[in-house]
Write an enzyme that holds these catalytic residues in place. Structure first.
Site, PDB file in Angstrom:
ATOM      1  N   TYR A   1       0.850  -1.208   0.000  1.00 14.71           N
ATOM      2  CA  TYR A   1       0.000   0.000   0.000  1.00 14.71           C
ATOM      3  C   TYR A   1       0.883   1.255   0.000  1.00 14.71           C
ATOM      4  O   TYR A   1       1.046   1.917   1.026  1.00 14.71           O
ATOM      5  CB  TYR A   1      -0.901   0.016   1.242  1.00 14.71           C
ATOM      6  CG  TYR A   1      -1.738  -1.224   1.410  1.00 14.71           C
ATOM      7  CD1 TYR A   1      -2.690  -1.586   0.459  1.00 14.71           C
ATOM      8  CD2 TYR A   1      -1.586  -2.035   2.524  1.00 14.71           C
ATOM      9  CE1 TYR A   1      -3.455  -2.729   0.610  1.00 14.71           C
ATOM     10  CE2 TYR A   1      -2.350  -3.176   2.687  1.00 14.71           C
ATOM     11  CZ  TYR A   1      -3.277  -3.521   1.726  1.00 14.71           C
ATOM     12  OH  TYR A   1      -4.037  -4.646   1.883  1.00 14.71           O
TER      13      TYR A   1
ATOM     14  N   TYR B   1      -8.428 -12.277   4.098  1.00 18.43           N
ATOM     15  CA  TYR B   1      -8.811 -10.888   4.358  1.00 18.43           C
ATOM     16  C   TYR B   1     -10.211 -10.670   4.946  1.00 18.43           C
ATOM     17  O   TYR B   1     -11.217 -10.867   4.276  1.00 18.43           O
ATOM     18  CB  TYR B   1      -8.770 -10.199   2.986  1.00 18.43           C
ATOM     19  CG  TYR B   1      -7.866  -9.005   2.978  1.00 18.43           C
ATOM     20  CD1 TYR B   1      -6.555  -9.138   3.350  1.00 18.43           C
ATOM     21  CD2 TYR B   1      -8.341  -7.763   2.600  1.00 18.43           C
ATOM     22  CE1 TYR B   1      -5.724  -8.038   3.356  1.00 18.43           C
ATOM     23  CE2 TYR B   1      -7.519  -6.662   2.593  1.00 18.43           C
ATOM     24  CZ  TYR B   1      -6.212  -6.811   2.985  1.00 18.43           C
ATOM     25  OH  TYR B   1      -5.405  -5.728   3.001  1.00 18.43           O
ATOM     26  N   TRP B   2     -10.320 -10.223   6.136  1.00 16.86           N
ATOM     27  CA  TRP B   2     -11.568  -9.793   6.771  1.00 16.86           C
ATOM     28  C   TRP B   2     -12.647 -10.875   6.839  1.00 16.86           C
ATOM     29  O   TRP B   2     -13.789 -10.581   7.142  1.00 16.86           O
ATOM     30  CB  TRP B   2     -12.143  -8.532   6.092  1.00 16.86           C
ATOM     31  CG  TRP B   2     -11.249  -7.346   6.182  1.00 16.86           C
ATOM     32  CD1 TRP B   2     -10.517  -6.797   5.164  1.00 16.86           C
ATOM     33  CD2 TRP B   2     -10.960  -6.551   7.345  1.00 16.86           C
ATOM     34  NE1 TRP B   2      -9.785  -5.723   5.622  1.00 16.86           N
ATOM     35  CE2 TRP B   2     -10.032  -5.545   6.957  1.00 16.86           C
ATOM     36  CE3 TRP B   2     -11.389  -6.579   8.680  1.00 16.86           C
ATOM     37  CZ2 TRP B   2      -9.540  -4.587   7.835  1.00 16.86           C
ATOM     38  CZ3 TRP B   2     -10.888  -5.621   9.549  1.00 16.86           C
ATOM     39  CH2 TRP B   2      -9.977  -4.643   9.124  1.00 16.86           C
TER      40      TRP B   2
ATOM     41  N   GLN C   1     -13.609   6.135   3.633  1.00 22.25           N
ATOM     42  CA  GLN C   1     -13.376   5.081   4.628  1.00 22.25           C
ATOM     43  C   GLN C   1     -13.958   5.533   5.971  1.00 22.25           C
ATOM     44  O   GLN C   1     -14.339   6.698   6.127  1.00 22.25           O
ATOM     45  CB  GLN C   1     -11.876   4.797   4.763  1.00 22.25           C
ATOM     46  CG  GLN C   1     -11.385   3.708   3.822  1.00 22.25           C
ATOM     47  CD  GLN C   1      -9.958   3.265   4.112  1.00 22.25           C
ATOM     48  OE1 GLN C   1      -9.145   4.064   4.567  1.00 22.25           O
ATOM     49  NE2 GLN C   1      -9.657   2.012   3.828  1.00 22.25           N
TER      50      GLN C   1
ATOM     51  N   ASP D   1     -12.951  -4.889   3.740  1.00 19.17           N
ATOM     52  CA  ASP D   1     -13.283  -5.066   2.334  1.00 19.17           C
ATOM     53  C   ASP D   1     -14.120  -6.284   1.982  1.00 19.17           C
ATOM     54  O   ASP D   1     -15.159  -6.168   1.375  1.00 19.17           O
ATOM     55  CB  ASP D   1     -12.005  -5.134   1.508  1.00 19.17           C
ATOM     56  CG  ASP D   1     -11.102  -3.947   1.751  1.00 19.17           C
ATOM     57  OD1 ASP D   1     -11.474  -3.078   2.548  1.00 19.17           O
ATOM     58  OD2 ASP D   1     -10.034  -3.892   1.133  1.00 19.17           O
TER      59      ASP D   1
ATOM     60  N   TRP E   1      -3.617   6.177   3.031  1.00 16.29           N
ATOM     61  CA  TRP E   1      -5.006   5.708   3.197  1.00 16.29           C
ATOM     62  C   TRP E   1      -5.656   6.468   4.345  1.00 16.29           C
ATOM     63  O   TRP E   1      -5.009   6.770   5.359  1.00 16.29           O
ATOM     64  CB  TRP E   1      -5.037   4.208   3.507  1.00 16.29           C
ATOM     65  CG  TRP E   1      -5.359   3.341   2.338  1.00 16.29           C
ATOM     66  CD1 TRP E   1      -6.570   2.760   2.053  1.00 16.29           C
ATOM     67  CD2 TRP E   1      -4.483   2.913   1.280  1.00 16.29           C
ATOM     68  NE1 TRP E   1      -6.490   2.018   0.893  1.00 16.29           N
ATOM     69  CE2 TRP E   1      -5.228   2.103   0.399  1.00 16.29           C
ATOM     70  CE3 TRP E   1      -3.146   3.165   0.975  1.00 16.29           C
ATOM     71  CZ2 TRP E   1      -4.680   1.526  -0.744  1.00 16.29           C
ATOM     72  CZ3 TRP E   1      -2.592   2.593  -0.151  1.00 16.29           C
ATOM     73  CH2 TRP E   1      -3.358   1.784  -0.994  1.00 16.29           C
ATOM     74  N   SER E   2      -6.967   6.697   4.203  1.00 14.86           N
ATOM     75  CA  SER E   2      -7.662   7.579   5.129  1.00 14.86           C
ATOM     76  C   SER E   2      -7.712   7.065   6.571  1.00 14.86           C
ATOM     77  O   SER E   2      -7.213   7.711   7.486  1.00 14.86           O
ATOM     78  CB  SER E   2      -9.076   7.816   4.591  1.00 14.86           C
ATOM     79  OG  SER E   2      -9.898   8.393   5.553  1.00 14.86           O
TER      80      SER E   2
ATOM     81  N   GLU F   1       0.062  -7.437   9.357  1.00 12.29           N
ATOM     82  CA  GLU F   1      -1.191  -6.771   8.988  1.00 12.29           C
ATOM     83  C   GLU F   1      -2.369  -7.430   9.728  1.00 12.29           C
ATOM     84  O   GLU F   1      -3.249  -6.753  10.224  1.00 12.29           O
ATOM     85  CB  GLU F   1      -1.359  -6.902   7.466  1.00 12.29           C
ATOM     86  CG  GLU F   1      -2.466  -6.063   6.871  1.00 12.29           C
ATOM     87  CD  GLU F   1      -2.556  -6.252   5.353  1.00 12.29           C
ATOM     88  OE1 GLU F   1      -1.779  -7.061   4.795  1.00 12.29           O
ATOM     89  OE2 GLU F   1      -3.412  -5.587   4.736  1.00 12.29           O
TER      90      GLU F   1
HETATM   91  C1  9WN Z   1      -8.440  -1.143  -0.386  1.00 12.33           C
HETATM   92  C2  9WN Z   1      -4.714  -0.001   3.579  1.00 12.33           C
HETATM   93  C3  9WN Z   1      -6.076  -0.632   3.327  1.00 12.33           C
HETATM   94  C4  9WN Z   1      -6.951  -0.626   4.606  1.00 12.33           C
HETATM   95  C5  9WN Z   1      -8.192  -1.471   4.423  1.00 12.33           C
HETATM   96  C6  9WN Z   1      -7.789  -2.854   3.953  1.00 12.33           C
HETATM   97  C7  9WN Z   1      -7.006  -2.748   2.656  1.00 12.33           C
HETATM   98  C8  9WN Z   1      -7.332  -1.898   0.345  1.00 12.33           C
HETATM   99  C9  9WN Z   1      -6.932  -3.116  -0.463  1.00 12.33           C
HETATM  100  O1  9WN Z   1      -5.854  -1.964   2.866  1.00 12.33           O
HETATM  101  O2  9WN Z   1      -7.840  -2.212   1.646  1.00 12.33           O
HETATM  102  O3  9WN Z   1      -8.716   0.049   0.274  1.00 12.33           O
HETATM  103  O4  9WN Z   1      -6.300  -2.923  -1.523  1.00 12.33           O
HETATM  104  O5  9WN Z   1      -7.236  -4.237  -0.074  1.00 12.33           O
HETATM  105  O6  9WN Z   1      -8.885  -3.681   3.816  1.00 12.33           O
HETATM  106  O7  9WN Z   1      -8.896  -1.525   5.644  1.00 12.33           O
HETATM  107  O8  9WN Z   1      -7.311   0.672   4.902  1.00 12.33           O
HETATM  108  O9  9WN Z   1      -4.111  -0.574   4.696  1.00 12.33           O
END
Ligand code: 9WN
Length: 479
Positions: free
Chosen positions: A50, A380-381, A133, A195, A54-55, A424
């Site tokens: 990432y 994931y989640w 977010q 997500d 991110w917000s 993570e």
């Molecule tokens: C899409 C950055 C973000 C978190 C989210 C997490 C994941 C992104 C992705 O990563 O989302 O926004 O590409 O999967 O689910 O909670 O803010 O860490």
């Protein structure tokens, strides 16, 4: 760096608490992660997976950073709000201009905020996504201010952020109240921050996925496919985002996905309270904010509480019914100060009961119902434990007096954050690490919890701890 748990002599019925030395070691290790992920104005969640801002990550990062480098914590939030749209929305990603397009998908070339978002007042000077977010920001701003009031006042931090925070809250309260019941709706699963929660399976089933040949996932370059959302889900995320963009981010157009999420709205209610605190500190009248906070808590209870399950559930606006999935988002209203004691008590019992197993089979909070057939401890989640959820639940438990459960959760979170290499997320039962390592909010929230442990012991004030390393100005190249 991995740290070893050192324990104090605990009662046999108690989880061993981290020693002062261990809590300090965790803060030191976390500070290194936050230093390495700092770009000069904000913090990337993960250098490789990432590489932008991110917000809600930035809000959690600021909450930890305030103990190490309060001026940087303030900058983190200000830099996010510099990309706020004129309609009040705070975009879920602010793209770093030096990072190549292919480093993350969907990138700036997909969202095209500076052209497709002009009608809604997207900034021309920065590229951003067009969705949002969860609104943790007013709470983060308030906590950041409280940790260094003198520095905050010197910079005019609260005075400068109050109107942007208010505009953000108004966007969610006025424009995004698609159900008309006093709650904000989300129009994309990514807006929940969780997500691919199984809660979204049902509303997502009506979304035709985008053509897989039309895009290339970048996340699979850095993560194991078994941990990440499936291609089918990804295709649906892309289709929903593209449709919103093609409607020029207009919230009055009908949306295929529109739900009221209890986690998102719990944070909105907590932000109503934080805005009241901020207004009070600025010498403004806070009664309007307090009234909104009370009304929001009532709406949460009226629209999302299920007495049968003892949990809050998401409401699908397509048929105006609660979605049956039991997700950790349904526990998050614990952080709402005005929640009735009986509801908080019931949520606590749900948390330690068979569906979430905290203190039984699990030492961290699973993101999804342990008993559901769709529970997956790695993906994931859909089951794994995340540190931001642990931090929010710990805060909520403490707020409502469930101190023993809060202490145990804090002890585990502090210990396994560092022990997992600031992963993570984790398998909620084995605590095995998944996803990225050196993940920013894991490090930041470990700092916040470890500092609380140190504070209770009367140990050295955080100011005596080393600040994160100097600014890292360069971001990594794309894949
Ligand atoms: C899409 C950055 C973000 C978190 C989210 C997490 C994941 C992104 C992705 O990563 O989302 O926004 O590409 O999967 O689910 O909670 O803010 O860490």
């Amino acid at each position: 760096m991995r740290t070893r748990l050192l324990t104090t002599g605990a009662r046999p019925d108690q989880r061993p608490e981290p020693t002062t030395a261990h809590a300090r070691a965790v803060v030191h290790a976390a500070a290194r992660v936050l230093g390495a992920n700092w770009t000069g104005a904000s913090t990337v969640p993960s250098r490789r997976l990432y590489p932008h801002q991110w917000s809600w990550d930035s809000a959690f990062v600021a909450i930890g950073l305030r103990h190490l480098a309060p001026a940087r914590a303030r900058r983190e939030l200000r830099s996010l709000f510099a990309a706020q749209w004129d309609d009040g929305r705070v975009p879920h990603i602010v793209f770093h201009p030096d990072v190549p397009e292919g480093a993350y998908f969907p990138g700036p070339g997909f969202w095209r905020s500076s052209t497709a978002g002009t009608g809604r007042g997207a900034p021309r000077s920065a590229e951003t996504s067009g969705i949002v977010q969860p609104p943790v920001h007013a709470l983060a701003a308030w906590l950041v201010h409280r940790s260094d009031p003198a520095g905050s006042e010197r910079e005019g931090f609260l005075a400068g952020l109050y109107r942007p925070l208010l505009a953000w809250q108004r966007y969610l309260t006025d424009v995004r109240d698609l159900g008309g019941g006093g709650l904000a709706s989300i129009v994309h699963p990514w807006e929940s921050g969780m997500d691919n929660s199984p809660a979204w399976d049902r509303p997502l089933a009506r979304v035709a996925p985008a053509d897989p040949g039309g895009f290339r996932r970048a996340d699979l370059n850095h993560g194991s496919a078994g941990d990440r959302p499936t291609d089918l889900d990804y295709g649906r995320y892309v289709a929903l985002a593209a449709a919103y963009r093609d409607d020029r981010y207009d919230d009055t157009a009908p949306r295929r996905f529109a739900v009221e999420d209890p986690g998102f709205n719990a944070l909105l209610a907590a932000s109503d309270h934080a805005l009241a605190d901020i207004a009070g500190a600025l010498g403004r009248d806070a009664t309007g904010h307090r009234a909104l906070a009370t009304a929001r808590a009532e709406s949460l209870l009226e629209r999302l509480w299920d007495e049968r399950t003892g949990l809050f559930h998401a409401r699908d606006l397509h048929d105006d019914r609660l979605l049956p999935a039991r997700g950790a988002a349904g526990l998050l209203p614990l952080i709402v100060p005005g929640l009735p004691a009986a509801t908080a008590d019931r949520l606590h019992r749900t948390l330690i009961g068979p569906h979430f197993g905290l203190g039984g089979g699990c030492r961290m909070v699973p993101s999804h119902d342990l008993l559901a057939p769709e529970h997956d401890p790695a993906r994931y989640w859909r089951g794994p434990a995340w540190f931001n959820i642990a931090w929010l639940v710990e805060r909520g438990l403490r707020l409502h007096g469930a101190l023993r459960t809060a202490d145990d959760l804090r002890t585990t979170a502090v210990t396994v954050a560092a022990g997992s290499g600031f992963a993570e997320y984790l398998d909620p039962r084995t605590l095995g690490a998944h996803g990225a390592r050196d993940f920013s909010w894991t490090a930041a929230l470990a700092v916040d919890l470890a500092v609380a442990v140190l504070g209770e012991r009367g140990a050295a004030p955080p100011a005596a701890l080393p600040a994160p390393e100097a600014t890292v100005a360069r971001l990594p190249p794309g894949p």
